[in-house]
Motif scaffolding. Structure first.
Motif: not given
Length: 724
Positions: A355, A363, A353, A72
């Motif tokens: 993201d 979403e 999730s 990351n």
């Protein structure tokens, strides 16, 4: 004429003026050692602004020299710049804190603290040159992240709001990003589920901080495709991501108080991990261990992996600190309402999730549907000589809805349910040029994890690191990030189902040459993604670096990794893991033409082998950097060709300040960019980055809502920084 000032004398080419009050022979001798280099070429010409004089991009590229999809980078880069904006004070620092730079060997650390113990506080950054084993390259690399200035460290009796209002270390950043070509998600006629917002990406950050006193700020971000809307009923409050922190330090026995967003780093990060954790890379020794940093402010736009609430560290006495914390953080997840349970309670239908995207109705439906609470404590003991650190961590997590069991067999032992608690003990011991470290923990699932090892300077030229680890398949550490083969952080990327041994070396035969390398052998006792059986693997790296001058760098790097993944043969009824090998070679040269003009040339190759099939990839690039007074221009032209996605080429790119780019070159094409920085005034800077990738093997780029019709993708980024 360059005027260089030192506490013992000042010089203006030929004359030296000594203060009359300095009469002690040892005192004069001490400062003569570090003052002498004022006559030679390594003159920093007083303490000019670090932002003007230091190439932070080059430092970041050296740290992130091992570039792949397992790291990351944005989170790491954010931590790097947190160190830059809040530098370490050399007169008040500890070994633990200095280790976070990943620049100093155990030998250098010992020499630094022996010198400070013998001569007292440093009066100038030049004094580092008098410390044994501190070479000019090391000192130059440290400069952006350390200071010896006493400004602001003495007690300030003004009220807090007055100190905040008059703080010089404060800035505001405004950034705009956009892909210039149209994507499918912005054409409603091409899809029934278009993006709800504009293709503009917006970013704002305000930060005000004073070393060892306070830090406060906020970060706002809207990703491309996300709408800006004030709708509290749907958990939307303008920009999609809002982060805020307010931290106080060193208020008597109250060592740290954090409100808002923060991170925790204790022990080796087995339960609580944050900060600048690189893992395996070109820095083969120093990154094998973690530092016990405690509470850290969180300023990144990565929308996971941080805590939101309050934390406090209190000193019971000079040897024992206790930390308590609470976090309540909303998480994204898909939820099915109605008669999913006998009680009619909502049911989580997918894993968490991370993201951070909320661009479409689908979403948005998953936004903040799950609430995660975390609470716990740490107690840390330091012996009077600061050579021994002992500590214990406790962490309890509670979810508002049960996390469901996964339907995937390889995730059979992953966390599920509503509650998890874990504890760990850790130790760190310094003996001569050895630093021994370790942490062991256990979760409520009865799974255990342990990591231990040492870092040592075997001589002035040879450093070594050894680390052993074992994380059981049912060890649940939801905030952990200890050293591992899996270097990603976030949902589904914990220290789990892995054991391994790491051995790293760094040898400096001379001041111009350095040889580094590592070998890491690892094993997974349970199934993994794309591995239908227990597997094992090995990764190794060898790097030779030559630095004939401060502006010239040449290195050759070879990396090889062998893992086992499922067979790619379609005709087989049962898939089973087979060895997969990937090799990378990088040849890099940074070299100056003049003081204002610098070049960088890089060529990198890779091959990928599975079941006798071999594919290849390469990238070649040329960078040019030009500096003319307040203007700096960096440009690149690169060509690449890869047979498949397995040979994608990751290459670090220069960017605007506080932004980070490592795109993956895949396919056949060329990429070019230009970054322009202009220092309009002492308080205002401007950046512009334009980048374009052109492919010759396709007529569309991307897939789904991100698809671009055509073979070109162009990106524009604008930024301004205002310092108060």
């Amino acid at each position: 004429m360059c005027l260089t000032y030192c506490p013992v004398f000042y010089c203006n080419s030929t004359n030296i003026y000594l203060p009359s009050q300095q009469s002690s022979v040892s005192f004069i001798y001490r400062y003569w050692l570090w003052a002498l280099p004022c006559f030679v070429s390594f003159s920093l010409c007083a303490q000019v602004e670090r932002t003007q004089n230091i190439d932070l991009e080059k430092f970041a590229e050296a740290i992130f020299a091992l570039q792949d999809s397992d790291v990351n980078y944005e989170d790491l880069y954010e931590s790097l710049f947190l160190l830059y904006t809040d530098p370490i004070h050399l007169n008040h620092t500890s070994k633990e804190e200095l280790r976070t730079l990943y620049l100093l060997s155990e030998n250098q650390l010992n020499h630094f603290f022996e010198y400070r113990s013998q001569y007292g506080r440093l009066l100038s950054i030049y004094e580092l040159q008098a410390i044994p084993s501190f070479d000019l390259g090391t000192i130059r690399a440290m400069l952006p992240f350390v200071t010896v200035s006493e400004t602001g460290l003495s007690e300030d009796n003004r009220r807090l709001w007055q100190r905040i209002g008059q703080e010089e270390n404060s800035y505001l950043i405004l950034r705009y990003d956009r892909t210039l070509e149209d994507k499918r998600g912005y054409r409603p006629e091409d899809t029934p589920t278009p993006y709800l917002g504009s293709p503009d990406k917006l970013y704002t950050r305000l930060r005000i901080g004073h070393t060892r006193d306070f830090s406060l700020g906020f970060t706002l971000e809207k990703d491309a495709g996300e709408p800006i809307k004030w709708a509290p009923s749907t958990q939307r409050y303008g920009p999609d991501f809002i982060s805020f922190h307010f931290h106080l330090q060193n208020k008597g026995r109250l060592k740290y108080l954090a409100l808002g967003d923060y991170q925790l780093q204790f022990g080796q990060g087995l339960l609580m991990s944050a900060g600048f954790n690189v893992g395996k890379g070109a820095t083969t020794v120093a990154t094998a261990r973690r530092s016990n940093l405690g509470i850290l402010p969180y300023t990144s736009v990565v929308e996971s992996g941080f805590m939101r609430g309050a934390a406090m560290t209190y000193a019971l006495d000079s040897k024992v600190d206790i930390t308590a914390f609470y976090s309540g953080l909303p998480q994204d997840a898909r939820v099915q309402n109605g008669d999913s349970t006998t009680s009619g309670e909502a049911l989580l239908t997918s894993a968490i999730s991370d993201d951070g995207f909320h661009r479409t109705s689908s979403e948005l439906d998953k936004k903040w549907r799950l609430h995660q609470q975390a609470m716990g404590a740490n107690i840390t003991y330091h012996n009077p000589k600061k050579t021994l650190t002992l500590g214990m961590n406790y962490l309890h997590d509670r979810f508002s809805l049960p996390v469901p069991e996964s339907n995937e067999v390889y995730r059979l032992f992953e966390f599920n349910g509503r509650f998890n608690h874990a504890w760990s003990i850790f130790a760190d011991y310094n003996w001569q040029n050895f630093n021994f470290f370790g942490e062991a923990g256990r979760s409520s699932s009865r799974g255990a994890g342990i990591i231990s090892g040492f870092v040592s300077s075997l001589s002035n030229r040879l450093d070594m690191a050894l680390s052993l680890r074992r994380y059981e398949r049912h060890f649940h550490n939801l905030w952990g990030g200890a050293f591992a083969e899996n270097r990603r952080r976030g949902a589904g990327a914990r220290n789990i189902n892995e054991s391994g041994a790491y051995w790293g070396l760094l040898y400096r035969p001379s001041r111009r040459w350095a040889l580094s390398g590592y070998i890491d052998r690892f094993r997974h006792d349970w199934l993994r993604f794309r591995a239908n059986a227990p597997t094992k693997g090995m990764e190794s790296l060898l790097r030779a670096t030559y630095t004939p001058s401060k502006n010239m760098l040449v290195f050759l790097q070879y990396r090889e990794e062998t893992k086992e993944t499922n067979s790619s043969t379609i005709s087989q009824r049962i898939t089973f893991p087979t060895p997969v090998t990937r090799r990378n070679i990088i040849i890099n040269m940074d070299y100056p033409a003049t003081e204002q003009l610098n070049f960088k040339t890089r060529i990198q190759f890779s091959n990928f082998i599975q079941e006798g099939n071999r594919t290849y990839g390469y990238a070649a690039l040329q960078d040019i950097k030009l500096t003319i007074k307040q203007l700096r221009i960096i440009t690149r032209f690169a060509i690449f060709e890869t047979d498949d996605f397995n040979n994608r080429q990751y290459v670090y790119e220069n960017d605007v300040l506080y932004a980070f780019s490592i795109p993956a070159y895949n396919g056949i094409g060329a990429r070019s960019y230009v970054v322009i920085r202009y220092n309009a005034t002492r308080k205002i800077d401007f950046w512009l980055k334009w980048a374009r990738t052109r492919y010759i093997d396709r007529m569309s780029i991307g897939s789904g809502l991100e698809q671009i019709n055509g073979n070109k993708k162009s990106d524009l980024r604008l930024q301004t920084r205002i310092r108060f």
